[in-house]
Design an enzyme around this catalytic site. Sequence first.
Site, PDB file in Angstrom:
ATOM      1  N   PRO A 262      -8.465  -8.489 -10.538  1.00 22.93           N
ATOM      2  CG  PRO A 262     -10.608  -8.642  -9.644  1.00 22.93           C
ATOM      3  CD  PRO A 262      -9.752  -9.156 -10.750  1.00 22.93           C
ATOM      4  N   GLY A 263      -7.220  -7.460  -7.356  1.00 21.25           N
ATOM      5  CA  GLY A 263      -6.740  -7.920  -6.064  1.00 21.25           C
ATOM      6  C   GLY A 263      -7.362  -7.052  -4.988  1.00 21.25           C
ATOM      7  NE  ARG A 264      -5.018  -1.181  -4.287  1.00 18.65           N
ATOM      8  CZ  ARG A 264      -3.786  -0.980  -3.803  1.00 18.65           C
ATOM      9  NH1 ARG A 264      -3.620  -0.682  -2.554  1.00 18.65           N
ATOM     10  NH2 ARG A 264      -2.741  -1.052  -4.594  1.00 18.65           N
ATOM     11  NE  ARG A 300      -1.188  -0.675   0.451  1.00 19.76           N
ATOM     12  CZ  ARG A 300      -1.713   0.496   0.262  1.00 19.76           C
ATOM     13  NH1 ARG A 300      -2.327   1.129   1.242  1.00 19.76           N
ATOM     14  NH2 ARG A 300      -1.662   1.055  -0.927  1.00 19.76           N
ATOM     15  CB  CYS A 329      15.063  -0.382  16.323  1.00 20.67           C
ATOM     16  SG  CYS A 329      15.530  -1.763  15.284  1.00 20.67           S
ATOM     17  CD  GLU A 330      14.180   0.438   9.960  1.00 23.29           C
ATOM     18  OE1 GLU A 330      14.265   1.478   9.284  1.00 23.29           O
ATOM     19  OE2 GLU A 330      14.698  -0.630   9.632  1.00 23.29           O
ATOM     20  CE1 TYR A 358      -0.867  -6.436  -3.833  1.00 22.31           C
ATOM     21  CE2 TYR A 358      -2.653  -4.853  -3.701  1.00 22.31           C
ATOM     22  CZ  TYR A 358      -1.946  -5.797  -4.401  1.00 22.31           C
ATOM     23  OH  TYR A 358      -2.326  -6.108  -5.688  1.00 22.31           O
TER      24      TYR A 358
HETATM   25  N1  LLP Z   1      -2.327  -7.858 -12.294  1.00 20.09           N
HETATM   26  C1  LLP Z   1      -1.027  -7.531 -12.317  1.00 20.09           C
HETATM   27  C2  LLP Z   1      -0.213  -7.899 -13.471  1.00 20.09           C
HETATM   28  C3  LLP Z   1      -0.453  -6.830 -11.241  1.00 20.09           C
HETATM   29  O1  LLP Z   1       0.823  -6.487 -11.275  1.00 20.09           O
HETATM   30  C4  LLP Z   1      -1.265  -6.481 -10.121  1.00 20.09           C
HETATM   31  C5  LLP Z   1      -0.693  -5.769  -8.971  1.00 20.09           C
HETATM   32  C6  LLP Z   1      -2.614  -6.881 -10.144  1.00 20.09           C
HETATM   33  C7  LLP Z   1      -3.122  -7.559 -11.236  1.00 20.09           C
HETATM   34  C8  LLP Z   1      -3.547  -6.561  -9.016  1.00 20.09           C
HETATM   35  O2  LLP Z   1      -3.655  -5.213  -8.800  1.00 20.09           O
HETATM   36  P1  LLP Z   1      -4.818  -4.643  -7.839  1.00 20.09           P
HETATM   37  O3  LLP Z   1      -6.143  -5.003  -8.434  1.00 20.09           O
HETATM   38  O4  LLP Z   1      -4.647  -5.272  -6.506  1.00 20.09           O
HETATM   39  O5  LLP Z   1      -4.565  -3.195  -7.799  1.00 20.09           O
HETATM   40  N2  LLP Z   1       1.766  -3.454  -2.800  1.00 20.09           N
HETATM   41  C9  LLP Z   1       1.080  -2.371  -3.464  1.00 20.09           C
HETATM   42  C10 LLP Z   1       0.334  -2.850  -4.688  1.00 20.09           C
HETATM   43  C11 LLP Z   1       1.211  -3.579  -5.693  1.00 20.09           C
HETATM   44  C12 LLP Z   1       0.423  -4.069  -6.879  1.00 20.09           C
HETATM   45  C13 LLP Z   1       1.234  -4.938  -7.741  1.00 20.09           C
HETATM   46  N3  LLP Z   1       0.533  -5.495  -8.861  1.00 20.09           N
HETATM   47  C14 LLP Z   1       0.171  -1.680  -2.469  1.00 20.09           C
HETATM   48  O6  LLP Z   1       0.173  -2.030  -1.293  1.00 20.09           O
HETATM   49  O7  LLP Z   1      -0.520  -0.724  -2.829  1.00 20.09           O
END
Ligand code: LLP
Length: 403
Positions: A262-264, A300, A329-330, A358
């Site tokens: 998990p990231g988000r 985002r 400037c966009e 992100y």
């Molecule tokens: N594992 C893999 C292989 C991934 O490609 C990603 C995210 C994650 C884990 C983590 O995903 P999460 O749990 O954070 O959803 N920039 C975009 C999100 C791009 C995600 C890319 N891969 C945004 O701001 O929504």
Amino acid sequence: MQIDFKKLAQKYQTPYYVYDFDYITKQYEELKNAFKARKSLISYAVKANSNLSVVQHLAQQGAGADCVSIGEVKRALKVGIAKYKIIFSGVGKTDDEIRQALEFDILMINVESEAELKRVELIAEELDKEARISIRVNPNVDPKTHPYISTGLHENKFGVDINTAKRMYIMSKNSKNLDPIGIHCHIGSQLTDLEPIKESINIVANLVRNIKSALDIELKFFDVGGGLGIVYDNETLIDTYEYAQAVLDSLFGLDITVICEPGRFIVGNSGVFVTKVLYEKTNGDKRFVVVDGAMNDLLRPTLYDAYHKIEVLDKDSDQSKCNVVGPICESGDFFAKNIELPKTEHNDLMAIYSAGAYGFTMASNYNTRGRVAEIAIENNDDRLIRKRETFEDLIALEEEYLK
Ligand code: LLP
């Protein structure tokens, strides 16, 4: 989360990102507990927020790291994440990155194509090593999220189809320089529907069984990817216990460690981007609130048309529709369009929520704007975890080449 944004603005100026570290701990623990019935590893997706102090905080909770560049691997190692908890994924690893990952002896390289598997084998042979690998399977399941963050369909560049995966496991088994220990799948990000996840996990779990019976390869790690959604607006979320249960159910009869990336989910709602109002203006009858933060700080809304809740602090006057825009400037430089906000004045503070994932990691120096300060709140204390970039920082790598 009770954060005194005003005090922080006085101390650190604006714009800034602030992250609640206690919230990060809570989110990590929630997921860890959900999987406690089985051997499991929560490998934090460093790309979501790679500030060293954030990664260190998670390292201290016992998290592993899911990395997509050797830079992220180095961040994870630097703050003490054990090498046997680090995974390296991505469709385009360079030879140099593969070599370094093998030298660092991390848990595994997550391979995303046959061509890459051959490179990994060759480089491992040169180094006289056996590369531990997992294979990223693309289950061709629609995750029902934004097309830019959807990864599990064959039309996306990620992973390999099931037949290719089988060939790659056979090749790995027959190679003295490859050790196939894992399988991986990640169908997308900001997922709010459990069904596609269940579907893909079941496809991959069946493949694990098939590989075991037909190829006699016993995989040790089942990496279910990341992707759990968070509340930005009024989304209904996947229950973490139901999620974990779905994963555990699919693995019935298999002795395999679950990895989740998990990231988000961990950092998204720990973070707030705080910016200051510069001016109000109207073009015809269109109202604009111009702030000191911009798309280079938080991309985002521009890139995904993403919604982030916005609040003007300490203002309760009548609201009217406006666009919140930055100085760049966009025309794409906006945080929100047609939202209701009170009348603002110079120096009013504005909080843009759900910005912990992100946000800073996708920031740039566009328009020669220094990236903003990052602040941590832990046990009610605030501390700087990244200085605001200065003009000198921005030109440091160019200056010496002036004629
Ligand atoms: N594992 C893999 C292989 C991934 O490609 C990603 C995210 C994650 C884990 C983590 O995903 P999460 O749990 O954070 O959803 N920039 C975009 C999100 C791009 C995600 C890319 N891969 C945004 O701001 O929504």
